[in-house]
Design an enzyme around this catalytic site. Sequence first.
Site, PDB file in Angstrom:
ATOM      1  N   ASP A  42       0.841  -1.197   0.000  1.00  0.00           N
ATOM      2  CA  ASP A  42       0.000   0.000   0.000  1.00  0.00           C
ATOM      3  C   ASP A  42       0.875   1.247   0.000  1.00  0.00           C
ATOM      4  OD1 ASP A  42      -2.506   1.576   0.491  1.00  0.00           O
ATOM      5  OD2 ASP A  42      -1.405   2.076   2.311  1.00  0.00           O
ATOM      6  N   TYR A  54       3.273  10.034  -0.045  1.00  0.00           N
ATOM      7  CA  TYR A  54       4.345   9.544   0.819  1.00  0.00           C
ATOM      8  C   TYR A  54       5.714   9.940   0.263  1.00  0.00           C
ATOM      9  CZ  TYR A  54       0.510   6.588   2.537  1.00  0.00           C
ATOM     10  OH  TYR A  54      -0.688   6.118   3.019  1.00  0.00           O
ATOM     11  N   LYS A  59      -2.938   5.595  -4.434  1.00  0.00           N
ATOM     12  CA  LYS A  59      -4.052   6.502  -4.156  1.00  0.00           C
ATOM     13  C   LYS A  59      -4.071   7.673  -5.135  1.00  0.00           C
ATOM     14  CE  LYS A  59      -3.699   4.938   0.578  1.00  0.00           C
ATOM     15  NZ  LYS A  59      -2.288   4.549   0.748  1.00  0.00           N
ATOM     16  N   GLY A  99      -3.386   2.117  10.889  1.00  0.00           N
ATOM     17  CA  GLY A  99      -3.365   2.805  12.179  1.00  0.00           C
ATOM     18  C   GLY A  99      -3.915   1.978  13.329  1.00  0.00           C
ATOM     19  N   VAL A 100      -3.697   0.662  13.302  1.00  0.00           N
ATOM     20  CA  VAL A 100      -4.291  -0.179  14.358  1.00  0.00           C
ATOM     21  C   VAL A 100      -3.572  -0.029  15.702  1.00  0.00           C
ATOM     22  CG1 VAL A 100      -5.266  -1.857  12.762  1.00  0.00           C
ATOM     23  CG2 VAL A 100      -2.967  -2.243  13.694  1.00  0.00           C
ATOM     24  N   PHE A 101      -2.454   0.687  15.708  1.00  0.00           N
ATOM     25  CA  PHE A 101      -1.785   1.014  16.981  1.00  0.00           C
ATOM     26  C   PHE A 101      -2.128   2.443  17.417  1.00  0.00           C
ATOM     27  CE2 PHE A 101       1.644  -2.043  15.313  1.00  0.00           C
ATOM     28  CZ  PHE A 101       1.011  -3.144  15.885  1.00  0.00           C
ATOM     29  N   SER A 114      -1.478   5.271  16.046  1.00  0.00           N
ATOM     30  CA  SER A 114      -0.255   6.046  15.812  1.00  0.00           C
ATOM     31  C   SER A 114       0.773   5.912  16.919  1.00  0.00           C
ATOM     32  CB  SER A 114      -0.532   7.511  15.441  1.00  0.00           C
ATOM     33  OG  SER A 114      -0.941   8.281  16.514  1.00  0.00           O
ATOM     34  N   GLY A 115       0.746   4.791  17.628  1.00  0.00           N
ATOM     35  CA  GLY A 115       1.874   4.498  18.522  1.00  0.00           C
ATOM     36  C   GLY A 115       1.535   3.854  19.842  1.00  0.00           C
ATOM     37  N   ILE A 116       0.511   4.341  20.518  1.00  0.00           N
ATOM     38  CA  ILE A 116       0.323   3.950  21.919  1.00  0.00           C
ATOM     39  C   ILE A 116       0.031   2.463  22.102  1.00  0.00           C
ATOM     40  CG2 ILE A 116      -2.149   4.553  22.025  1.00  0.00           C
ATOM     41  CD1 ILE A 116      -1.378   5.723  24.921  1.00  0.00           C
ATOM     42  N   LEU A 117      -0.603   1.814  21.127  1.00  0.00           N
ATOM     43  CA  LEU A 117      -0.848   0.377  21.263  1.00  0.00           C
ATOM     44  C   LEU A 117       0.379  -0.447  20.884  1.00  0.00           C
ATOM     45  CD1 LEU A 117      -4.544  -0.098  20.025  1.00  0.00           C
ATOM     46  CD2 LEU A 117      -3.676  -0.103  22.369  1.00  0.00           C
ATOM     47  N   ALA A 118       1.401   0.201  20.371  1.00  0.00           N
ATOM     48  CA  ALA A 118       2.672  -0.481  20.131  1.00  0.00           C
ATOM     49  C   ALA A 118       3.618  -0.297  21.311  1.00  0.00           C
ATOM     50  CB  ALA A 118       3.320   0.041  18.847  1.00  0.00           C
TER      51      ALA A 118
END
Length: 341
Positions: A55, A60, A86, A235-237, A239-243
């Site tokens: 993707d 980017y 995109k 973005g399943v984290f 943008s960071g905190i769940l990582a």
Amino acid sequence: MSKALPRRALGRTRLQVSVLGFGTAPLGDLYMQLDDQAAIATVDRAFALGINLLDTSPLYGHGLAEHRCGTAIRRVPRHAIVLCTKVGRWMDPFHGRGDGSNFVGGQPHRAVVDYSYDGTMRSVEQSLLRLSTDRIDLLLIHDVDVWTHGADAIEARFREAMEGAYVALDRLRSEGVVAGIGVGVNEADMCVRFANAGRFDAMLLAGRYSLLEQPGLAEFLPLAEQQGIGVMLGGVFNSGILATGAVKGAKYNYKDAPPEIMNKVARIERVCKAHGVALPTAALHFALGHPAVASVVLGAQGPQEVERNVAALSSQVPAALWADLKSEHLLDADVPVPSQA
């Protein structure tokens, strides 16, 4: 290419995508300037580990990520890759980037926001050249959301996208230039609006369906199932905190996480720890637990990050972990969780 990773059908398209996709925003020098060889080696490693969904976007690195992807995909059979990029911006090589870029590096070209028919066709043509290919599998209308354009401009942008970009992509789909068309946005509500306005094959939703929060659950994901729209999650984290977990300086939606988010993540992390599961592993497995979701798209800056993501996907998460999250009201009772099948 290895086929060790499971694959799922992407909505009503004929495409089969790996449950882990490779997101290339970091390859556009998002956070730091990457060496070309290291960036391309990261894509090579993703392919070698069985990731077949790539993707990318003109945004980017203002074209740099697509250039790097183009080099990587020339090294593998084209039919082995599902290539997604995109539309919504084309690059103007005659003007410098200005101060409107969040990328620390990248190409010295200006990103021009343009959802018109002609702007879309220009964007696609530029992408084909940068990617060194004659076809793209998935084309997504990028960033038609309040997050990007603001509440005052969103109605005009949505109308422009449906009257311009959608018409262009629908034509390319009918001509067989692309296998599927869709949108890539940061808001579940916009996914619903697009799904009700046109015939889309796939949607990439960033940050709005995660272990931390599930605003996509009420309306969008059931609608996607009903319409046969293949869902990719970014973005399943968050943008960071769940990582990283609830550590000092942890990021949520690209900013320092507020106290209530820190508190909730710390509670989720305690449950994960009790079951011997790392927080990012639980976050990744959770995102794949909804039946509408075909793939979770994760970025990486180096081959080791790709290896870590694939390893997290391969590890087991006990059903009791999900049950405990629900009993502690950290997940709603009716939220789908991964089966042990």
